[in-house]
Scaffold this active site. Structure first.
Site, PDB file in Angstrom:
ATOM      1  N   ASP A   1      50.000  81.425  59.435  1.00 57.17           N
ATOM      2  CA  ASP A   1      49.525  81.381  60.821  1.00 57.17           C
ATOM      3  C   ASP A   1      48.303  82.262  61.095  1.00 57.17           C
ATOM      4  O   ASP A   1      48.274  83.001  62.088  1.00 57.17           O
ATOM      5  CB  ASP A   1      50.673  81.742  61.787  1.00 57.17           C
ATOM      6  CG  ASP A   1      51.819  80.746  61.745  1.00 57.17           C
ATOM      7  OD1 ASP A   1      51.743  79.780  60.962  1.00 57.17           O
ATOM      8  OD2 ASP A   1      52.797  80.940  62.491  1.00 57.17           O
TER       9      ASP A   1
ATOM     10  N   ASP B   1      50.962  77.204  62.967  1.00 59.72           N
ATOM     11  CA  ASP B   1      51.834  76.970  64.103  1.00 59.72           C
ATOM     12  C   ASP B   1      51.174  75.821  64.883  1.00 59.72           C
ATOM     13  O   ASP B   1      49.959  75.862  65.137  1.00 59.72           O
ATOM     14  CB  ASP B   1      51.878  78.262  64.933  1.00 59.72           C
ATOM     15  CG  ASP B   1      53.185  78.485  65.643  1.00 59.72           C
ATOM     16  OD1 ASP B   1      54.257  78.174  65.080  1.00 59.72           O
ATOM     17  OD2 ASP B   1      53.148  78.999  66.794  1.00 59.72           O
TER      18      ASP B   1
ATOM     19  N   HIS C   1      52.036  73.290  67.939  1.00 60.86           N
ATOM     20  CA  HIS C   1      52.950  72.842  68.985  1.00 60.86           C
ATOM     21  C   HIS C   1      52.373  71.735  69.867  1.00 60.86           C
ATOM     22  O   HIS C   1      51.179  71.784  70.211  1.00 60.86           O
ATOM     23  CB  HIS C   1      53.302  74.022  69.907  1.00 60.86           C
ATOM     24  CG  HIS C   1      53.952  75.185  69.236  1.00 60.86           C
ATOM     25  ND1 HIS C   1      55.090  75.070  68.465  1.00 60.86           N
ATOM     26  CD2 HIS C   1      53.639  76.514  69.222  1.00 60.86           C
ATOM     27  CE1 HIS C   1      55.440  76.268  68.024  1.00 60.86           C
ATOM     28  NE2 HIS C   1      54.581  77.164  68.449  1.00 60.86           N
TER      29      HIS C   1
ATOM     30  N   HIS D   1      55.665  72.403  74.715  1.00 62.40           N
ATOM     31  CA  HIS D   1      56.687  72.838  73.745  1.00 62.40           C
ATOM     32  C   HIS D   1      57.767  73.699  74.404  1.00 62.40           C
ATOM     33  O   HIS D   1      57.491  74.491  75.303  1.00 62.40           O
ATOM     34  CB  HIS D   1      56.020  73.614  72.607  1.00 62.40           C
ATOM     35  CG  HIS D   1      56.924  73.823  71.445  1.00 62.40           C
ATOM     36  ND1 HIS D   1      57.418  75.060  71.098  1.00 62.40           N
ATOM     37  CD2 HIS D   1      57.448  72.941  70.558  1.00 62.40           C
ATOM     38  CE1 HIS D   1      58.199  74.927  70.026  1.00 62.40           C
ATOM     39  NE2 HIS D   1      58.228  73.659  69.691  1.00 62.40           N
TER      40      HIS D   1
ATOM     41  N   HIS E   1      50.606  78.623  73.238  1.00 63.57           N
ATOM     42  CA  HIS E   1      49.769  79.005  72.088  1.00 63.57           C
ATOM     43  C   HIS E   1      49.777  77.894  71.041  1.00 63.57           C
ATOM     44  O   HIS E   1      50.721  77.107  70.971  1.00 63.57           O
ATOM     45  CB  HIS E   1      50.294  80.309  71.457  1.00 63.57           C
ATOM     46  CG  HIS E   1      51.653  80.144  70.858  1.00 63.57           C
ATOM     47  ND1 HIS E   1      52.814  80.194  71.604  1.00 63.57           N
ATOM     48  CD2 HIS E   1      52.057  79.904  69.577  1.00 63.57           C
ATOM     49  CE1 HIS E   1      53.859  79.984  70.821  1.00 63.57           C
ATOM     50  NE2 HIS E   1      53.432  79.803  69.584  1.00 63.57           N
TER      51      HIS E   1
ATOM     52  N   LYS F   1      54.048  73.536  61.543  1.00 63.13           N
ATOM     53  CA  LYS F   1      55.435  73.753  61.979  1.00 63.13           C
ATOM     54  C   LYS F   1      55.486  73.965  63.474  1.00 63.13           C
ATOM     55  O   LYS F   1      54.500  74.361  64.084  1.00 63.13           O
ATOM     56  CB  LYS F   1      56.023  74.955  61.248  1.00 63.13           C
ATOM     57  CG  LYS F   1      55.234  76.219  61.498  1.00 63.13           C
ATOM     58  CD  LYS F   1      55.734  77.368  60.667  1.00 63.13           C
ATOM     59  CE  LYS F   1      54.901  78.599  60.906  1.00 63.13           C
ATOM     60  NZ  LYS F   1      54.879  79.052  62.299  1.00 63.13           N
TER      61      LYS F   1
ATOM     62  N   CYS G   1      57.125  84.878  62.229  1.00 62.69           N
ATOM     63  CA  CYS G   1      56.933  83.795  61.254  1.00 62.69           C
ATOM     64  C   CYS G   1      56.925  84.283  59.804  1.00 62.69           C
ATOM     65  O   CYS G   1      57.408  83.572  58.921  1.00 62.69           O
ATOM     66  CB  CYS G   1      55.681  83.005  61.599  1.00 62.69           C
ATOM     67  SG  CYS G   1      55.923  82.050  63.121  1.00 62.69           S
TER      68      CYS G   1
HETATM   69  C1  VGL Z   1      54.789  83.073  65.938  1.00 60.62           C
HETATM   70  C2  VGL Z   1      55.786  83.449  67.962  1.00 60.62           C
HETATM   71  C3  VGL Z   1      55.633  82.124  68.306  1.00 60.62           C
HETATM   72  C4  VGL Z   1      54.313  83.637  64.645  1.00 60.62           C
HETATM   73  C5  VGL Z   1      54.623  81.751  66.264  1.00 60.62           C
HETATM   74  O1  VGL Z   1      53.411  83.050  64.006  1.00 60.62           O
HETATM   75  O2  VGL Z   1      54.837  84.704  64.230  1.00 60.62           O
HETATM   76  N1  VGL Z   1      55.370  83.912  66.786  1.00 60.62           N
HETATM   77  N2  VGL Z   1      55.050  81.279  67.450  1.00 60.62           N
HETATM   78 ZN    ZN Z   2      54.669  79.281  68.042  1.00 59.98          ZN
END
Ligand code: VGL
Ligand code: ZN
Length: 219
Positions: free
Chosen positions: A12, A50, A52, A56, A85, A110, A163
């Site tokens: 990410d 990430d 979405h 979401h 996000h 994901k 993550c």
């Molecule tokens: C993440 C919160 C929501 C991460 C992703 O990449 O750690 N944290 N979505």
């Molecule tokens: Zn996320």
């Protein structure tokens, strides 16, 4: 160069997790050059994003009257509500432009199911839906599936306590050795989440390493 038993999972490294982003992780941009150095030492690198849909279930904005960083109960368990996000196709979901890993073999996206979050690169938050990464890693690696695939997964990126930690834990649960590279990761640290993550990682047998150790082959 690392053996083909090893894969580096860069998690990410997207603008929404960088300073100024929608879900900014403090000093998140500092891991990009470290990730670039690490990637030079691995022939097998996989990236995650990430990713979405706009409404979401993990977004506070999808729940009337709820604010970011509150939690709610969902059918699969407790869910932190995040600022909107990494919406599919937006600039915030792009990988950082200074990430230079042209030899990355795959990008796992994901969190694309509207009603399920996925911190982990392996298993969604319902703890039942695989992303396909463990199958991919088993089928690839040294000489392909017939000779046994990847054995060890090095995880780093953003965020350490969400993550990255969940991915390392699920790598272990899927039967891989797992290493979390601490200085190539940065944390959100919400209500003690970083200390809790390190305790879970230790209990699960995930190794904690620094990038210098990994680069000189000592971890
Ligand atoms: C993440 C919160 C929501 C991460 C992703 O990449 O750690 N944290 N979505
Ligand atoms: Zn996320």
């Amino acid at each position: 160069m690392r053996s083909a038993d090893d894969v580096l999972l860069l998690i990410d490294l997207q603008y929404d997790f960088m300073p100024g982003g929608a879900l900014a992780v403090a000093h998140g941009d500092e891991v990009v050059p470290v990730a670039n150095r690490l990637a030079q030492a691995f022939s097998h690198v996989v990236l995650t994003q990430d990713w979405h849909p706009a409404q979401h279930v993990s977004f506070a904005a999808s729940h009337a009257g709820r604010q970011p960083f509150e939690t709610i109960a969902l059918p699969y368990g407790e869910q932190v509500l995040w600022p909107t996000h990494c919406v599919q196709g937006t600039a915030g979901a792009d990988l950082h432009r200074d990430l230079h890993v042209p030899h990355a073999r795959a990008i796992i996206r994901k969190g694309h199911h509207a009603d399920v979050d996925s911190y982990s690169a392996f298993l969604e938050a319902d703890r039942a839906t695989p992303t396909g990464l463990s199958g991919y890693l088993r089928e690839t690696g040294a000489n392909g599936g017939a000779h046994g695939g990847v054995k060890r997964v090095y995880c780093c990126g953003l965020a350490t306590d969400y993550c990255v930690a969940w991915s390392a834990l699920d790598a272990r649960a899927a039967g891989f050795e797992a290493v979390l590279i601490e200085d190539a990761s940065r944390a959100i640290d919400l209500n003690g989440s970083l200390a809790a993550a390190w305790e879970q990682l230790r209990a699960a047998g995930v190794k904690r390493a620094q990038s210098a150790e990994v680069l000189r082959g000592a971890a």
